[in-house]
Scaffold this motif. Structure first.
Motif, PDB file in Angstrom:
ATOM      1  N   ILE A 155       0.857  -1.182   0.000  1.00 13.47           N
ATOM      2  CA  ILE A 155       0.000   0.000   0.000  1.00 13.47           C
ATOM      3  C   ILE A 155       0.894   1.233   0.000  1.00 13.47           C
ATOM      4  O   ILE A 155       1.883   1.295   0.734  1.00 13.47           O
ATOM      5  N   HIS A 156       0.572   2.214  -0.831  1.00 13.85           N
ATOM      6  CA  HIS A 156       1.330   3.472  -0.898  1.00 13.85           C
ATOM      7  C   HIS A 156       1.466   4.068   0.502  1.00 13.85           C
ATOM      8  O   HIS A 156       0.509   4.036   1.272  1.00 13.85           O
ATOM      9  N   PRO A 157       2.650   4.569   0.873  1.00  9.18           N
ATOM     10  CA  PRO A 157       3.812   4.884   0.033  1.00  9.18           C
ATOM     11  C   PRO A 157       4.903   3.806   0.029  1.00  9.18           C
ATOM     12  O   PRO A 157       6.036   4.095  -0.365  1.00  9.18           O
ATOM     13  N   LEU A 158       4.617   2.601   0.459  1.00  8.30           N
ATOM     14  CA  LEU A 158       5.630   1.557   0.474  1.00  8.30           C
ATOM     15  C   LEU A 158       5.983   1.099  -0.943  1.00  8.30           C
ATOM     16  O   LEU A 158       5.092   0.954  -1.787  1.00  8.30           O
ATOM     17  N   VAL A 159       7.268   0.854  -1.165  1.00  8.65           N
ATOM     18  CA  VAL A 159       7.768   0.397  -2.462  1.00  8.65           C
ATOM     19  C   VAL A 159       8.820  -0.678  -2.208  1.00  8.65           C
ATOM     20  O   VAL A 159       9.591  -0.599  -1.245  1.00  8.65           O
ATOM     21  N   TYR A 160       8.861  -1.696  -3.076  1.00  7.57           N
ATOM     22  CA  TYR A 160       9.870  -2.748  -2.958  1.00  7.57           C
ATOM     23  C   TYR A 160      11.141  -2.358  -3.707  1.00  7.57           C
ATOM     24  O   TYR A 160      11.092  -1.836  -4.826  1.00  7.57           O
ATOM     25  N   TYR A 161      12.289  -2.666  -3.052  1.00  6.52           N
ATOM     26  CA  TYR A 161      13.589  -2.537  -3.702  1.00  6.52           C
ATOM     27  C   TYR A 161      14.390  -3.815  -3.418  1.00  6.52           C
ATOM     28  O   TYR A 161      14.255  -4.421  -2.354  1.00  6.52           O
ATOM     29  N   GLU A 162      15.221  -4.186  -4.382  1.00  5.25           N
ATOM     30  CA  GLU A 162      16.094  -5.341  -4.189  1.00  5.25           C
ATOM     31  C   GLU A 162      17.554  -4.912  -4.259  1.00  5.25           C
ATOM     32  O   GLU A 162      17.898  -3.906  -4.892  1.00  5.25           O
ATOM     33  N   VAL A 163      18.407  -5.696  -3.585  1.00  2.69           N
ATOM     34  CA  VAL A 163      19.842  -5.428  -3.612  1.00  2.69           C
ATOM     35  C   VAL A 163      20.574  -6.762  -3.591  1.00  2.69           C
ATOM     36  O   VAL A 163      20.067  -7.753  -3.061  1.00  2.69           O
ATOM     37  N   GLY A 164      21.755  -6.760  -4.182  1.00  6.39           N
ATOM     38  CA  GLY A 164      22.563  -7.977  -4.182  1.00  6.39           C
ATOM     39  C   GLY A 164      22.939  -8.480  -5.555  1.00  6.39           C
ATOM     40  O   GLY A 164      23.653  -9.477  -5.676  1.00  6.39           O
ATOM     41  N   ASN A 165      22.471  -7.800  -6.615  1.00  7.48           N
ATOM     42  CA  ASN A 165      22.845  -8.195  -7.969  1.00  7.48           C
ATOM     43  C   ASN A 165      24.259  -7.700  -8.246  1.00  7.48           C
ATOM     44  O   ASN A 165      24.493  -6.530  -8.536  1.00  7.48           O
ATOM     45  N   LEU A 166      25.214  -8.602  -8.137  1.00  6.88           N
ATOM     46  CA  LEU A 166      26.617  -8.216  -8.258  1.00  6.88           C
ATOM     47  C   LEU A 166      26.983  -7.796  -9.672  1.00  6.88           C
ATOM     48  O   LEU A 166      27.994  -7.116  -9.874  1.00  6.88           O
ATOM     49  N   ARG A 214      19.540 -12.555  -3.040  1.00  7.67           N
ATOM     50  CA  ARG A 214      19.065 -11.167  -3.012  1.00  7.67           C
ATOM     51  C   ARG A 214      18.417 -10.848  -1.671  1.00  7.67           C
ATOM     52  O   ARG A 214      17.876 -11.723  -0.987  1.00  7.67           O
ATOM     53  N   ILE A 215      18.435  -9.563  -1.327  1.00  7.10           N
ATOM     54  CA  ILE A 215      17.611  -9.020  -0.248  1.00  7.10           C
ATOM     55  C   ILE A 215      16.596  -8.094  -0.883  1.00  7.10           C
ATOM     56  O   ILE A 215      16.936  -7.294  -1.760  1.00  7.10           O
ATOM     57  N   ILE A 216      15.346  -8.219  -0.459  1.00  3.69           N
ATOM     58  CA  ILE A 216      14.282  -7.327  -0.932  1.00  3.69           C
ATOM     59  C   ILE A 216      13.696  -6.618   0.282  1.00  3.69           C
ATOM     60  O   ILE A 216      13.419  -7.251   1.308  1.00  3.69           O
ATOM     61  N   VAL A 217      13.508  -5.301   0.170  1.00  2.00           N
ATOM     62  CA  VAL A 217      12.970  -4.512   1.280  1.00  2.00           C
ATOM     63  C   VAL A 217      11.707  -3.783   0.826  1.00  2.00           C
ATOM     64  O   VAL A 217      11.570  -3.419  -0.342  1.00  2.00           O
ATOM     65  N   SER A 218      10.783  -3.602   1.761  1.00  2.00           N
ATOM     66  CA  SER A 218       9.676  -2.675   1.515  1.00  2.00           C
ATOM     67  C   SER A 218      10.054  -1.372   2.204  1.00  2.00           C
ATOM     68  O   SER A 218      10.323  -1.341   3.412  1.00  2.00           O
ATOM     69  N   PHE A 219      10.098  -0.282   1.428  1.00  2.23           N
ATOM     70  CA  PHE A 219      10.694   0.976   1.881  1.00  2.23           C
ATOM     71  C   PHE A 219       9.675   2.102   1.840  1.00  2.23           C
ATOM     72  O   PHE A 219       8.929   2.256   0.871  1.00  2.23           O
ATOM     73  N   ASN A 220       9.640   2.877   2.924  1.00  2.99           N
ATOM     74  CA  ASN A 220       8.797   4.061   3.008  1.00  2.99           C
ATOM     75  C   ASN A 220       9.689   5.281   2.822  1.00  2.99           C
ATOM     76  O   ASN A 220      10.416   5.679   3.745  1.00  2.99           O
ATOM     77  N   SER A 221       9.664   5.853   1.634  1.00  7.54           N
ATOM     78  CA  SER A 221      10.540   6.987   1.331  1.00  7.54           C
ATOM     79  C   SER A 221      10.150   8.239   2.107  1.00  7.54           C
ATOM     80  O   SER A 221      10.989   9.133   2.311  1.00  7.54           O
ATOM     81  N   ARG A 222       8.895   8.323   2.542  1.00  6.92           N
ATOM     82  CA  ARG A 222       8.445   9.486   3.299  1.00  6.92           C
ATOM     83  C   ARG A 222       9.109   9.536   4.668  1.00  6.92           C
ATOM     84  O   ARG A 222       9.548  10.588   5.134  1.00  6.92           O
ATOM     85  N   TRP A 223       9.193   8.373   5.331  1.00  7.09           N
ATOM     86  CA  TRP A 223       9.753   8.319   6.675  1.00  7.09           C
ATOM     87  C   TRP A 223      11.156   7.721   6.705  1.00  7.09           C
ATOM     88  O   TRP A 223      11.768   7.632   7.771  1.00  7.09           O
ATOM     89  N   LYS A 224      11.657   7.315   5.540  1.00  9.20           N
ATOM     90  CA  LYS A 224      12.985   6.718   5.439  1.00  9.20           C
ATOM     91  C   LYS A 224      13.109   5.488   6.349  1.00  9.20           C
ATOM     92  O   LYS A 224      14.090   5.313   7.073  1.00  9.20           O
ATOM     93  N   THR A 225      12.111   4.636   6.270  1.00 10.57           N
ATOM     94  CA  THR A 225      12.097   3.427   7.095  1.00 10.57           C
ATOM     95  C   THR A 225      11.821   2.192   6.238  1.00 10.57           C
ATOM     96  O   THR A 225      11.211   2.277   5.172  1.00 10.57           O
ATOM     97  N   PHE A 226      12.282   1.057   6.735  1.00 12.21           N
ATOM     98  CA  PHE A 226      11.947  -0.229   6.137  1.00 12.21           C
ATOM     99  C   PHE A 226      10.767  -0.834   6.897  1.00 12.21           C
ATOM    100  O   PHE A 226      10.744  -0.817   8.129  1.00 12.21           O
ATOM    101  N   GLU A 227       9.826  -1.388   6.157  1.00 12.59           N
ATOM    102  CA  GLU A 227       8.690  -2.058   6.788  1.00 12.59           C
ATOM    103  C   GLU A 227       8.996  -3.539   6.997  1.00 12.59           C
ATOM    104  O   GLU A 227       8.757  -4.086   8.073  1.00 12.59           O
ATOM    105  N   ASN A 228       9.525  -4.198   5.964  1.00 15.96           N
ATOM    106  CA  ASN A 228       9.876  -5.618   6.046  1.00 15.96           C
ATOM    107  C   ASN A 228      11.157  -5.883   5.262  1.00 15.96           C
ATOM    108  O   ASN A 228      11.449  -5.189   4.275  1.00 15.96           O
TER     109      ASN A 228
END
Length: 212
Positions: A70-81, A106-120
């Motif tokens: 649900i907005h404003p959460l967005v998924y990002y992934e990291v670890g692609n070498l 890979r690690i995938i995070v749900s990120f809230n850019s408004r509060w600069k926090t990770f949800e999961n």
């Protein structure tokens, strides 16, 4: 989806194991460098996934690998070498540059850019070059992240030894496990043999004395 709460549960999944897979070093790096956990359990981001730092990129969840957001959460992934040259050497050192297990995790995070926090926080692995494995995708609990934060990378991780969490044992080779048993068994056999010899000597002595 299974949530991993302890180091032993992480070990059981086989995530990031064995080398040249990089998932465990990636997870240690993320816990120590990318997230700060406060007393309320809020996960504040020390980096900005939306900026593409450390190779973070948008994950669109087209195959419904993870729950809908649900907005404003967005998924990002990291670890692609293949796409990152800013991760530390201990994460990238075993990367071969080929389509093999060295770039699988890979690690995938749900990120809230408004509060600069990770949800999961999630860990996963590729089932092929383009798809992630639904059966090897897990949510990482805050308690597990805290435990990883207490581990030194070279000495403790992934053995899982912290000051307050459970101690994850290292497998002992089968040959080493049975040595004490063999030693104990040999001692018992020796005692039994000495007892038999002593009994036989006493028996012979009694017969000799009887016929005198």
């Amino acid at each position: 989806m299974r949530t991993l709460n302890t180091l032993s549960e992480l070990k059981e999944t086989g995530f990031g194991q064995p080398p040249p897979r990089h998932g465990l070093n990636l997870l240690w790096w993320f816990a120590h460098e990318c997230v700060q956990i406060d007393s309320n359990g809020s996960m504040t981001a020390n980096c900005d996934p939306a900026s593409g730092a450390f190779g973070f990129e948008r994950f669109y969840n087209k195959e419904s690998l993870l729950p809908k957001l649900i907005h404003p959460l967005v998924y990002y992934e990291v670890g692609n070498l293949h796409k990152s040259d800013s991760l530390p050497d201990y994460v990238t050192e075993n990367y071969t540059g080929h389509s093999d297990s060295s770039n699988k995790d890979r690690i995938i995070v749900s990120f809230n850019s408004r509060w600069k926090t990770f949800e999961n926080i999630y860990v996963t692995q590729h089932s092929d070059q383009f798809h992630f494995d639904q059966n090897h995708t897990y949510c990482i609990s805050i308690a597990l992240l805290k435990d990883i934060k207490e581990l030194s990378r070279n000495k403790d991780f992934p053995r899982g030894r912290t000051n307050h969490s459970e101690h994850v044992s290292i497998d002992i080779p089968h040959s080493a496990q049975i040595k004490p048993y063999k030693s104990q068994s040999s001692c018992e056999e020796c005692c039994a043999m000495l007892t038999s010899v002593l009994f036989l000597v006493m028996f012979i002595a009694a017969i000799v004395w009887f016929f005198k």
